[in-house]
Motif scaffolding. Sequence first.
Motif, short mmCIF file in Angstrom:
data_model
loop_
_atom_site.label_atom_id
_atom_site.label_comp_id
_atom_site.label_asym_id
_atom_site.label_seq_id
_atom_site.Cartn_x
_atom_site.Cartn_y
_atom_site.Cartn_z
N VAL A 47 49.25 41.78 49.92
CA VAL A 47 49.26 40.88 48.78
C VAL A 47 50.60 41.03 48.06
N ASN A 84 41.81 40.61 42.61
CA ASN A 84 40.41 40.63 43.02
C ASN A 84 40.31 41.35 44.36
N THR A 87 38.60 38.99 47.30
CA THR A 87 39.34 37.84 47.84
C THR A 87 40.82 38.12 48.03
N HIS A 88 41.32 39.19 47.42
CA HIS A 88 42.73 39.57 47.43
C HIS A 88 43.59 38.58 46.66
N ALA A 89 42.96 37.78 45.81
CA ALA A 89 43.69 36.81 45.00
C ALA A 89 44.13 37.45 43.68
N THR A 91 44.32 37.16 39.88
CA THR A 91 43.56 36.39 38.91
C THR A 91 44.23 36.30 37.54
#
Length: 204
Positions: A47, A84, A87-89, A91
Amino acid sequence: EITCRDWSSDVCSSDLVHGQKAFIANWIGGRKVFVVDTGSDQVIDSVEVGIEPESMALDKNGMIWVLCNGGWTRDNFAELICLNPQTHALTRRYTFPSKTDSPLNLISDSDGDTLLFIDGGIKCMDINSTELPSSVFIDQADNLFYRIAVNPVNGNIAATDALDYQQQGNFMIFSRKGIFISEYQAGIIPGNICFMVNQGHITE
């Protein structure tokens, strides 16, 4: 135990394990957090975050916070980023106001609802805050805070002072309200802090 091995040429720094994943930040010159399957010990994702992710903390909601110091040359702004782990997003993303800001050693308190880090003193930030803290919670005065930790039993805040990085440093304890309690001499460049819990009592 998760190690950096030869996943990349980047220098790995802090790591955090959540569920069956290890999140490992590369630090010197890097801007990625590697996601590792702890069962296979294999990288499953990476990420991109800010420049030089220096430390990470887990909050009470299971979200991972990444403190990126912007690089030692101060060509970039430091950032605090929420990731996150499912989800590896990314935020949330907060940018420090000045390139001279040099935050370090991000941790969460014993309840997981407050983040603490060193930046001209010790700063506190509620995980639901919409902005970075503008003032220090504990003024470092003549100290040079190097590492901090929170007592998991009583919430007291421990901090080390590296002084000039050559002589023996100090270990200080503050109440959870930021009031100074005591100070002890430590070794040269006192680093990581841990707490030993024994039958409901704790040794700092």
